[in-house]
Design a protein around this motif. Structure first.
Motif, PDB file in Angstrom:
ATOM      1  N   ALA A   1      -7.601  10.102   7.610  1.00 54.00           N
ATOM      2  CA  ALA A   1      -7.115  10.085   6.085  1.00 54.00           C
ATOM      3  C   ALA A   1      -8.511  10.717   5.603  1.00 54.00           C
ATOM      4  N   VAL A   2      -7.976  11.000   4.218  1.00 52.72           N
ATOM      5  CA  VAL A   2      -9.160  11.580   3.166  1.00 52.72           C
ATOM      6  C   VAL A   2     -10.174  10.564   2.964  1.00 52.72           C
ATOM      7  N   PRO A   3     -11.644  10.570   3.045  1.00 58.07           N
ATOM      8  CA  PRO A   3     -12.614   9.823   2.562  1.00 58.07           C
ATOM      9  C   PRO A   3     -12.670   9.733   1.139  1.00 58.07           C
TER      10      PRO A   3
ATOM     11  N   HIS B   1      -7.149  17.203   6.002  1.00 61.52           N
ATOM     12  CA  HIS B   1      -6.464  15.697   6.291  1.00 61.52           C
ATOM     13  C   HIS B   1      -5.614  15.243   5.171  1.00 61.52           C
ATOM     14  N   ALA B   2      -4.994  16.058   4.374  1.00 57.21           N
ATOM     15  CA  ALA B   2      -4.240  16.047   3.217  1.00 57.21           C
ATOM     16  C   ALA B   2      -3.195  15.306   3.622  1.00 57.21           C
ATOM     17  N   GLY B   3      -2.951  14.077   2.668  1.00 51.54           N
ATOM     18  CA  GLY B   3      -1.866  13.089   2.932  1.00 51.54           C
ATOM     19  C   GLY B   3      -0.826  13.691   1.955  1.00 51.54           C
TER      20      GLY B   3
ATOM     21  N   ASP C   1      -5.109  13.903  -9.554  1.00 46.86           N
ATOM     22  CA  ASP C   1      -5.542  13.070  -8.213  1.00 46.86           C
ATOM     23  C   ASP C   1      -4.691  12.024  -7.730  1.00 46.86           C
ATOM     24  N   PRO C   2      -4.706  11.912  -6.503  1.00 38.19           N
ATOM     25  CA  PRO C   2      -3.726  10.800  -5.927  1.00 38.19           C
ATOM     26  C   PRO C   2      -4.134   9.298  -6.441  1.00 38.19           C
ATOM     27  N   PHE C   3      -3.133   8.630  -6.866  1.00 40.13           N
ATOM     28  CA  PHE C   3      -3.574   7.024  -6.833  1.00 40.13           C
ATOM     29  C   PHE C   3      -3.024   6.185  -5.677  1.00 40.13           C
ATOM     30  N   LEU C   4      -1.912   6.628  -5.118  1.00 40.75           N
ATOM     31  CA  LEU C   4      -1.321   6.154  -3.815  1.00 40.75           C
ATOM     32  C   LEU C   4      -0.941   7.218  -2.951  1.00 40.75           C
ATOM     33  N   SER C   5      -1.605   7.377  -1.802  1.00 39.76           N
ATOM     34  CA  SER C   5      -1.315   8.453  -0.680  1.00 39.76           C
ATOM     35  C   SER C   5      -0.961   7.647   0.446  1.00 39.76           C
TER      36      SER C   5
ATOM     37  N   ASP D   1       1.431   7.072  15.729  1.00 39.01           N
ATOM     38  CA  ASP D   1       3.082   6.654  15.389  1.00 39.01           C
ATOM     39  C   ASP D   1       3.154   5.870  14.436  1.00 39.01           C
ATOM     40  N   GLY D   2       1.871   5.598  13.539  1.00 39.63           N
ATOM     41  CA  GLY D   2       2.030   4.716  12.422  1.00 39.63           C
ATOM     42  C   GLY D   2       1.544   5.355  11.053  1.00 39.63           C
ATOM     43  N   GLN D   3       1.681   4.681  10.126  1.00 36.72           N
ATOM     44  CA  GLN D   3       1.597   5.117   8.625  1.00 36.72           C
ATOM     45  C   GLN D   3       0.237   4.431   7.980  1.00 36.72           C
ATOM     46  N   LEU D   4      -0.335   5.188   7.244  1.00 40.89           N
ATOM     47  CA  LEU D   4      -1.512   4.402   6.393  1.00 40.89           C
ATOM     48  C   LEU D   4      -1.380   4.735   5.003  1.00 40.89           C
ATOM     49  N   TYR D   5      -1.173   3.725   4.252  1.00 38.71           N
ATOM     50  CA  TYR D   5      -1.061   3.840   2.670  1.00 38.71           C
ATOM     51  C   TYR D   5      -2.443   3.479   2.093  1.00 38.71           C
ATOM     52  N   VAL D   6      -2.877   4.372   1.293  1.00 33.52           N
ATOM     53  CA  VAL D   6      -4.117   4.108   0.601  1.00 33.52           C
ATOM     54  C   VAL D   6      -4.035   4.422  -0.914  1.00 33.52           C
ATOM     55  N   CYS D   7      -4.388   3.072  -1.452  1.00 35.06           N
ATOM     56  CA  CYS D   7      -4.486   3.228  -3.254  1.00 35.06           C
ATOM     57  C   CYS D   7      -6.112   3.407  -3.512  1.00 35.06           C
ATOM     58  N   ALA D   8      -6.100   4.252  -4.713  1.00 39.79           N
ATOM     59  CA  ALA D   8      -7.567   4.647  -5.101  1.00 39.79           C
ATOM     60  C   ALA D   8      -8.162   3.623  -5.931  1.00 39.79           C
ATOM     61  N   SER D   9      -7.373   2.493  -6.037  1.00 37.24           N
ATOM     62  CA  SER D   9      -7.970   1.348  -7.005  1.00 37.24           C
ATOM     63  C   SER D   9      -7.765  -0.068  -6.585  1.00 37.24           C
ATOM     64  N   PRO D  10      -8.752  -1.029  -6.757  1.00 33.47           N
ATOM     65  CA  PRO D  10      -8.392  -2.180  -6.429  1.00 33.47           C
ATOM     66  C   PRO D  10      -7.257  -2.975  -6.952  1.00 33.47           C
ATOM     67  N   LEU D  11      -6.593  -3.919  -6.117  1.00 34.81           N
ATOM     68  CA  LEU D  11      -5.252  -4.510  -6.710  1.00 34.81           C
ATOM     69  C   LEU D  11      -5.479  -5.640  -7.917  1.00 34.81           C
ATOM     70  N   ASN D  12      -6.880  -5.790  -7.949  1.00 31.69           N
ATOM     71  CA  ASN D  12      -7.355  -7.167  -8.924  1.00 31.69           C
ATOM     72  C   ASN D  12      -6.878  -6.509 -10.456  1.00 31.69           C
ATOM     73  N   PRO D  13      -6.202  -7.498 -11.009  1.00 36.41           N
ATOM     74  CA  PRO D  13      -5.470  -7.143 -12.146  1.00 36.41           C
ATOM     75  C   PRO D  13      -6.519  -6.954 -13.238  1.00 36.41           C
ATOM     76  N   ASP D  14      -7.728  -7.183 -13.093  1.00 36.89           N
ATOM     77  CA  ASP D  14      -8.850  -7.133 -14.045  1.00 36.89           C
ATOM     78  C   ASP D  14      -9.201  -5.464 -14.600  1.00 36.89           C
ATOM     79  N   VAL D  15      -8.926  -4.822 -13.253  1.00 34.70           N
ATOM     80  CA  VAL D  15      -9.115  -3.219 -13.343  1.00 34.70           C
ATOM     81  C   VAL D  15      -7.838  -2.516 -13.085  1.00 34.70           C
ATOM     82  N   ASN D  16      -6.838  -3.122 -12.780  1.00 34.24           N
ATOM     83  CA  ASN D  16      -5.492  -2.445 -12.214  1.00 34.24           C
ATOM     84  C   ASN D  16      -4.372  -3.100 -12.846  1.00 34.24           C
ATOM     85  N   ASP D  17      -3.503  -2.591 -13.484  1.00 31.15           N
ATOM     86  CA  ASP D  17      -2.184  -3.481 -14.161  1.00 31.15           C
ATOM     87  C   ASP D  17      -1.085  -3.115 -13.271  1.00 31.15           C
TER      88      ASP D  17
END
Length: 676
Positions: A416-418, A467-469, A479-483, A489-505
């Motif tokens: 994946a892209v770092p 490595h473009a997803g 810019d991607p938020f969810l890639s 044989d598998g799949q990797l989903y990467v969010c660019a932000s924490p799940l904590n509701p203090d910084v992400n609604d």
């Protein structure tokens, strides 16, 4: 004129025998006593000349009879310009026994015609010649030389087979056996010569002589179920699962009112009635609502006549009982995810602390969520990346104080892209990729009233083409938020932000959060086969459910049971069914006599295309290779004579036998009816 066995001409010395008989037998005198010979003088002068003529004619008849017999044994022939064959003939005969040979000519299947032609070919050769009888089955017993009697017996045993081989593979098979012997190499291919099995570049082998015998009927109509698949990674319980059906018209005429139906759970569901253009395809879709979990069977059927082997298409698929999710956290937000999965039927979520993980249990989960971890150990990075490569799914929410070096090491392992650096500026998601499975068919339309996530903290993603997803959700600046990335044989989903509701609604945006998590969880990393094609080397890959012990997989239906070859490979196992499967339908996969899966098999659809190369086309295709000849209907009318003439030219020995008999008959007539 040439002779096949010229050494027999030494027997012409036997012509001296009738000459000697003539000289010594007809010159013997017999003394007859008469009292008065004055009345015989006149008769003697007349009969002496008649006897001499008679004796000369008898001598000539005997000489011609002996000469004709000697020439017959020497087997004279008139060459036709080709290389003449002598010695042992190695004859390989291929009989096409595929399902296309069920087509009829004068109400007789083409396979019966082909078997008759094969018998005639073998009958054209001698008892000392060697024979191979080959079919699409490619059985081991076919790869050896046979006597003439055994070859004829093999032909009687030929039956239809679902296996289809291309003709270049057939020729290679013949060539392999020819390499083990000396003598004339003669190949005969008896087939309808479908375009689907013909070699693309013709035959280049010049070490053997090939004869093509087309056995064809008037091209018949044939409609087939070409293929069937689900329009989605996995069928799921109580969901509107779309099953796509492709129907193909394999003839040159339009097909009207083709009835399509679906058979499942003992019930028939009409799919529709469609018109299929000549040589074309139509695609139809049926909604399948699944009411129970476990292995499912279904048959797609059309109504077609007279070729029916491809009217049914069998499929089997697994509807999972439970989607198992593992959430790995380090004291982060869990209540929203916990509430989400508790509200979804057939889902089970397990939450574990990052310091109390049992890596060996990872393969038991369908989805792993890394929830706001600040640090990823090298061990966890290795295990998670291996889990993805083996077919698992991983969803990553980085921590608020994420160690980017640790994360980038993991992302590089997973392909994946770092991350670049933390961005503490407020940002808003502005675009949804509704073409990708996660958000496809979720919204009737994406209106401006749709509330999209806003974040106070995010991580910039380095721009990288290698490595473009696939971006599922994007910020306003692109810019991607969810890639989404594919790794092994598998799949990797990467969010660019924490799940904590203090910084992400995100957790408060149910229109986005719920379908996102749900469809990521049920998505399949790899489209599983719902059917297999019958060949002479069937390979099936499935999950390795074997525990410690001597348990082995078995394949079984109501007519047969066998143990396939088994090659374990981690959490997968490869089953080698060889050529055991002969009939389309459903087969149970058993492990320790317990059901481990269901396999659906269908006949090879290459046989559905009934278009063939006609005699004139075959002649054109093979014109460049002088070793390949086409025996059309005219030559097939007298196969034995055509083969003898092909191999030896115009054969004359039968005519000399007839002449010998005529000369012997002439001698008999002279002796009995020519009066002195």
């Amino acid at each position: 004129m040439h002779f096949l066995y010229p050494y027999f001409l030494w027997a012409l010395a036997a012509l001296a025998i009738p000459v000697i008989i003539h000289l010594f037998y007809f010159r013997r005198f017999k003394k007859v006593y008469f009292t008065n010979v004055r009345f015989l003088k006149e008769i003697k002068e007349e009969t002496s000349s008649r006897n001499k003529l008679k004796n000369l004619l008898i001598l000539l008849a005997r000489l011609l009879a002996v000469a004709a017999l000697v020439l017959a044994f020497a087997q004279p022939f008139i060459p036709k310009g080709e290389t003449l064959k002598s010695g042992i003939n190695n004859v390989s005969v291929f009989v096409d026994n595929s399902y296309s040979m069920t087509a009829t000519r004068q109400d007789i299947p083409l396979l019966d015609y082909a078997k008759d032609k094969a018998r005639a070919v073998i009958g054209a050769y001698g008892e000392d010649d060697k024979f191979q009888v080959l079919t699409h089955d490619f059985e081991g017993r076919h790869q050896r030389w046979l006597s003439k009697e055994d070859a004829l017996s093999y032909i009687d045993e030929i039956q239809l087979t679902p296996v289809v081989q291309s003709l270049d593979k057939v020729v290679n098979r013949q060539h392999q056996l020819f390499e083990s012997t000396e003598g004339n190499r003669l190949s005969y291919l008896i087939s309808d010569f479908q375009k689907s099995i013909m070699p693309s570049e013709g035959w280049k082998d010049t070490t053997m002589e090939m004869s093509l015998l087309p056995i064809q009927s008037k091209q018949q109509k044939n409609i087939s179920v070409d293929s069937v698949w689900f329009d989605g990674p996995v069928p799921f319980l109580q969901q509107n699962n779309k099953l796509v059906i492709r129907i193909r018209n394999n003839s040159g005429e339009d097909a009207e009112q083709v009835k399509i139906s679906l058979h499942r759970d003992g019930q028939e569901k009409p799919v529709g009635v469609r018109d299929v253009p000549a040589g074309g395809t139509v695609t139809d879709t049926v909604s399948v609502t699944i009411e129970k979990t476990g292995w499912q069977e279904a048959v797609i059927n059309i109504s077609d006549y007279p070729i029916q082997f491809d009217d049914n298409y069998y499929i089997s698929f697994l509807v999972p009982d439970t989607i198992k999710v593992l959430m790995i956290n380090d004291g982060g937000e869990v209540r929203h995810l916990d509430a989400l999965f508790r509200g979804l039927k057939n889902f089970s979520m397990t939450s574990q602390n990052v310091n109390q993980l049992q890596y060996q249990q990872f393969p038991a989960y369908d989805l792993i969520i890394l929830n706001d971890l600040n640090t990823l150990t090298s061990g966890l990075s290795t295990e998670i990346s291996q889990f993805v490569r083996n077919g698992g799914k991983v969803l990553v929410f980085p921590g608020q104080n994420a160690d980017l070096n640790n994360y980038n090491h993991f992302l590089s392992l997973a392909g994946a892209v770092p991350f670049d650096n933390a961005n503490k500026n407020p940002r808003e998601v502005a675009a949804i990729n509704t073409d990708e499975y996660v958000f496809s068919e979720v919204y009737v339309r994406t209106s401006q009233n749709l509330k999209l996530p806003k974040v106070q903290l995010s991580y910039n993603v380095r721009s990288s083409g290698s490595h473009a997803g696939e971006s599922l959700l994007s910020f306003r600046d692109g810019d991607p938020f969810l890639s989404k990335y594919r790794s092994g044989d598998g799949q990797l989903y990467v969010c660019a932000s924490p799940l904590n509701p203090d910084v992400n609604d995100l957790v408060f945006n149910a229109e986005i959060f719920v379908p996102m998590i749900f469809k990521i969880a049920i998505s399949a990393t790899k489209q599983k086969k719902i059917s297999h094609t019958i060949t002479n080397n069937v390979i099936v890959e499935t999950d390795n459910l074997r525990k410690a012990g001597d348990y082995v997989y078995k394949v079984k239906n109501d007519r047969m049971e066998f143990i396939p070859g088994q090659i374990p490979n981690g959490n997968k196992i490869t089953l080698d069914l060889d050529n055991q499967i002969k009939t389309a339908g459903f087969y149970d996969l058993l492990l320790d006599d317990q059901l481990a899966g269901k396999l659906a098999f269908n006949y090879d659809r290459r046989e559905s295309d009934m278009s063939v190369y006609e005699e004139s086309q075959l002649i054109h295709i093979t014109a460049a290779n002088s070793k390949v000849k086409v025996m059309g209907e005219t030559l097939q009318a007298n196969i034995e004579g055509s083969i003898i003439e092909k191999d030896q030219g115009i054969v004359l020995w039968k005519w000399f036998v007839i002449l010998a008999l005529i000369f012997l008959l002439a001698e008999t007539i002279l002796i009995r009816f020519f009066k002195s």
